[in-house]
Write a protein that holds these residues in place. Structure first.
Motif, PDB file in Angstrom:
ATOM      1  N   LEU A  27     -17.106   8.505  37.097  1.00 35.78           N
ATOM      2  CA  LEU A  27     -16.132   7.467  37.443  1.00 35.78           C
ATOM      3  C   LEU A  27     -16.788   6.344  38.229  1.00 35.78           C
ATOM      4  CD1 LEU A  27     -13.046   9.644  38.472  1.00 35.78           C
ATOM      5  CD2 LEU A  27     -13.301   8.258  36.407  1.00 35.78           C
ATOM      6  N   ALA A  28     -17.726   6.695  39.120  1.00 33.65           N
ATOM      7  CA  ALA A  28     -18.431   5.686  39.918  1.00 33.65           C
ATOM      8  C   ALA A  28     -19.263   4.760  39.053  1.00 33.65           C
ATOM      9  CB  ALA A  28     -19.320   6.374  40.960  1.00 33.65           C
ATOM     10  N   TRP A  29     -19.665   5.227  37.877  1.00 29.12           N
ATOM     11  CA  TRP A  29     -20.478   4.418  36.966  1.00 29.12           C
ATOM     12  C   TRP A  29     -19.643   3.604  35.991  1.00 29.12           C
ATOM     13  CZ3 TRP A  29     -24.334   8.825  35.244  1.00 29.12           C
ATOM     14  CH2 TRP A  29     -25.172   9.134  36.309  1.00 29.12           C
ATOM     15  N   THR A  30     -18.393   3.993  35.778  1.00 32.06           N
ATOM     16  CA  THR A  30     -17.607   3.380  34.701  1.00 32.06           C
ATOM     17  C   THR A  30     -16.320   2.730  35.198  1.00 32.06           C
ATOM     18  OG1 THR A  30     -16.594   5.545  34.250  1.00 32.06           O
ATOM     19  CG2 THR A  30     -18.545   4.952  32.954  1.00 32.06           C
ATOM     20  N   VAL A  31     -15.334   3.533  35.535  1.00 29.23           N
ATOM     21  CA  VAL A  31     -14.007   3.013  35.865  1.00 29.23           C
ATOM     22  C   VAL A  31     -14.006   2.175  37.141  1.00 29.23           C
ATOM     23  CG1 VAL A  31     -11.630   3.649  36.418  1.00 29.23           C
ATOM     24  CG2 VAL A  31     -12.897   4.924  34.666  1.00 29.23           C
ATOM     25  N   LEU A  32     -14.654   2.669  38.186  1.00 31.28           N
ATOM     26  CA  LEU A  32     -14.589   1.975  39.475  1.00 31.28           C
ATOM     27  C   LEU A  32     -15.241   0.596  39.464  1.00 31.28           C
ATOM     28  CD1 LEU A  32     -15.029   4.947  41.972  1.00 31.28           C
ATOM     29  CD2 LEU A  32     -12.930   3.857  41.141  1.00 31.28           C
ATOM     30  N   PRO A  33     -16.377   0.382  38.794  1.00 32.73           N
ATOM     31  CA  PRO A  33     -16.918  -0.986  38.699  1.00 32.73           C
ATOM     32  C   PRO A  33     -15.968  -1.955  38.003  1.00 32.73           C
ATOM     33  CG  PRO A  33     -18.605   0.620  38.154  1.00 32.73           C
ATOM     34  CD  PRO A  33     -17.316   1.371  38.237  1.00 32.73           C
ATOM     35  N   ILE A  34     -15.267  -1.477  36.973  1.00 31.48           N
ATOM     36  CA  ILE A  34     -14.291  -2.343  36.293  1.00 31.48           C
ATOM     37  C   ILE A  34     -13.161  -2.696  37.248  1.00 31.48           C
ATOM     38  CG2 ILE A  34     -12.593  -2.443  34.429  1.00 31.48           C
ATOM     39  CD1 ILE A  34     -14.470  -0.648  32.803  1.00 31.48           C
ATOM     40  N   ALA A  35     -12.701  -1.695  38.009  1.00 36.24           N
ATOM     41  CA  ALA A  35     -11.651  -1.952  39.000  1.00 36.24           C
ATOM     42  C   ALA A  35     -12.112  -2.961  40.040  1.00 36.24           C
ATOM     43  CB  ALA A  35     -11.255  -0.639  39.676  1.00 36.24           C
ATOM     44  N   GLN A  36     -13.378  -2.885  40.421  1.00 42.00           N
ATOM     45  CA  GLN A  36     -13.909  -3.828  41.405  1.00 42.00           C
ATOM     46  C   GLN A  36     -13.855  -5.254  40.883  1.00 42.00           C
ATOM     47  OE1 GLN A  36     -17.871  -2.852  42.720  1.00 42.00           O
ATOM     48  NE2 GLN A  36     -17.551  -3.851  44.674  1.00 42.00           N
ATOM     49  N   LEU A  37     -14.201  -5.440  39.626  1.00 43.88           N
ATOM     50  CA  LEU A  37     -14.155  -6.774  39.027  1.00 43.88           C
ATOM     51  C   LEU A  37     -12.724  -7.288  38.917  1.00 43.88           C
ATOM     52  CD1 LEU A  37     -16.804  -6.343  36.185  1.00 43.88           C
ATOM     53  CD2 LEU A  37     -17.103  -7.486  38.388  1.00 43.88           C
ATOM     54  N   LEU A  38     -11.795  -6.397  38.657  1.00 40.35           N
ATOM     55  CA  LEU A  38     -10.396  -6.793  38.486  1.00 40.35           C
ATOM     56  C   LEU A  38      -9.716  -7.124  39.817  1.00 40.35           C
ATOM     57  CD1 LEU A  38      -9.195  -4.214  35.791  1.00 40.35           C
ATOM     58  CD2 LEU A  38      -9.632  -6.656  35.468  1.00 40.35           C
ATOM     59  N   PHE A  39     -10.023  -6.352  40.861  1.00 41.10           N
ATOM     60  CA  PHE A  39      -9.251  -6.449  42.100  1.00 41.10           C
ATOM     61  C   PHE A  39      -9.877  -7.334  43.175  1.00 41.10           C
ATOM     62  CE2 PHE A  39      -7.665  -2.118  40.722  1.00 41.10           C
ATOM     63  CZ  PHE A  39      -6.419  -2.587  40.337  1.00 41.10           C
ATOM     64  N   THR A  40     -11.132  -7.699  43.023  1.00 41.69           N
ATOM     65  CA  THR A  40     -11.804  -8.480  44.076  1.00 41.69           C
ATOM     66  C   THR A  40     -11.033  -9.737  44.486  1.00 41.69           C
ATOM     67  OG1 THR A  40     -14.028  -7.634  43.669  1.00 41.69           O
ATOM     68  CG2 THR A  40     -13.864  -9.873  44.568  1.00 41.69           C
TER      69      THR A  40
END
Length: 264
Positions: free
Chosen positions: A170-183
């Motif tokens: 998850l740290a390699w896939t889902v969470l980076p996408i969430a970071q880009l979306l929510f920043t």
């Protein structure tokens, strides 16, 4: 996953740029609050506070204060209306904490640096460490617990993961996408956070590394209890360690120690 690897995290390095570290901490705080990561441990924490006859929490290694306001709010809603939290850190972040304090009566912070291995006797309260205990190698982790034992201050250590390989995925896939979306929605607003997320993506890259290493450095419950027993050789605390599961799947690893009543 029972192994623990003493790797390094960039945010721990003294030369690491503050602006990148702050962006990473802002993201961690935002996601922990959004997901309610530590809500499953509130009943355990409330029970420990009752045993310790305490309503004041002293949060050590608070970082940007991720999850703190949700925990305080839940404690107050579930039988502890006088609960209070004081945020502290060896590297204080008053800019981030001020925003939390403005939104949450009962939440304060200490602007001076606080060493979790040698807390001033003027700072009272049941000690908590959220998402930070894994940063410390065994001698320092034991010293944090030993200082609480010496001052007879209850302590709770909580890590927002269960130490599984799936969490690394998850740290390699889902969470980076969430970071880009929510920043763009993170507060307080910082142009530097946008710049180092989208134009020069250092914050996401370092977050992936540190997030992965955080899981590998985590102490599983058996190791947490072993540290506690060494820190409390005279068996003056009641200790418990384990994992609790969030309703939507993820786990929280914990260690809780409460001083035993002294006989007169």
């Amino acid at each position: 996953m029972k192994i623990r690897l003493q790797l390094f995290e960039f945010e721990d390095l003294p030369w690491f740029p503050r602006v990148i570290r702050a962006g990473m901490m802002d993201y961690l705080r935002f996601m922990i609050s959004l997901l309610g990561t530590y809500q499953p441990i509130v009943p355990l924490l409330r029970e420990a506070l009752a045993k310790a006859n305490a309503a004041e929490l002293l949060e050590l290694c608070a970082g940007a204060g991720g999850g703190t306001e949700g925990i305080l709010r839940r404690l107050r809603e579930t039988g502890l209306p006088t609960a209070r939290i004081t945020l502290t850190d060896l590297y204080p972040q008053p800019a981030a904490w001020q925003l939390l304090a403005q939104r949450n009566p009962g939440l304060t912070y200490e602007v001076a640096p606080v060493d979790a291995t040698a807390v001033s006797t003027t700072l009272a309260g049941f000690r908590t460490v959220f998402s930070a205990f894994h940063h410390f190698p065994p001698p320092l982790a034991e010293a944090i617990l030993a200082d609480a034992v010496q001052q007879r201050a209850g302590i709770g250590v909580f890590e927002g993961a269960g130490k599984h390989w799936l969490e690394i995925l998850l740290a390699w896939t889902v969470l980076p996408i969430a970071q880009l979306l929510f920043t763009p929605f993170m507060r307080p607003f910082r142009f530097s956070r946008l710049f180092f997320t989208y134009f020069v993506p250092l914050i996401p890259l370092f977050t992936i590394w540190d997030g992965t290493v955080s899981i590998l450095r985590m102490y599983p419950p058996a190791q947490l209890l072993s540290l506690a027993r060494r820190a409390d050789p005279h068996n003056t605390f009641d200790w418990q360690a384990g994992k609790v599961r969030h309703w939507w799947g993820p786990e929280v690893t914990y260690l809780i120690g409460v001083p035993r009543l002294q006989r007169t």
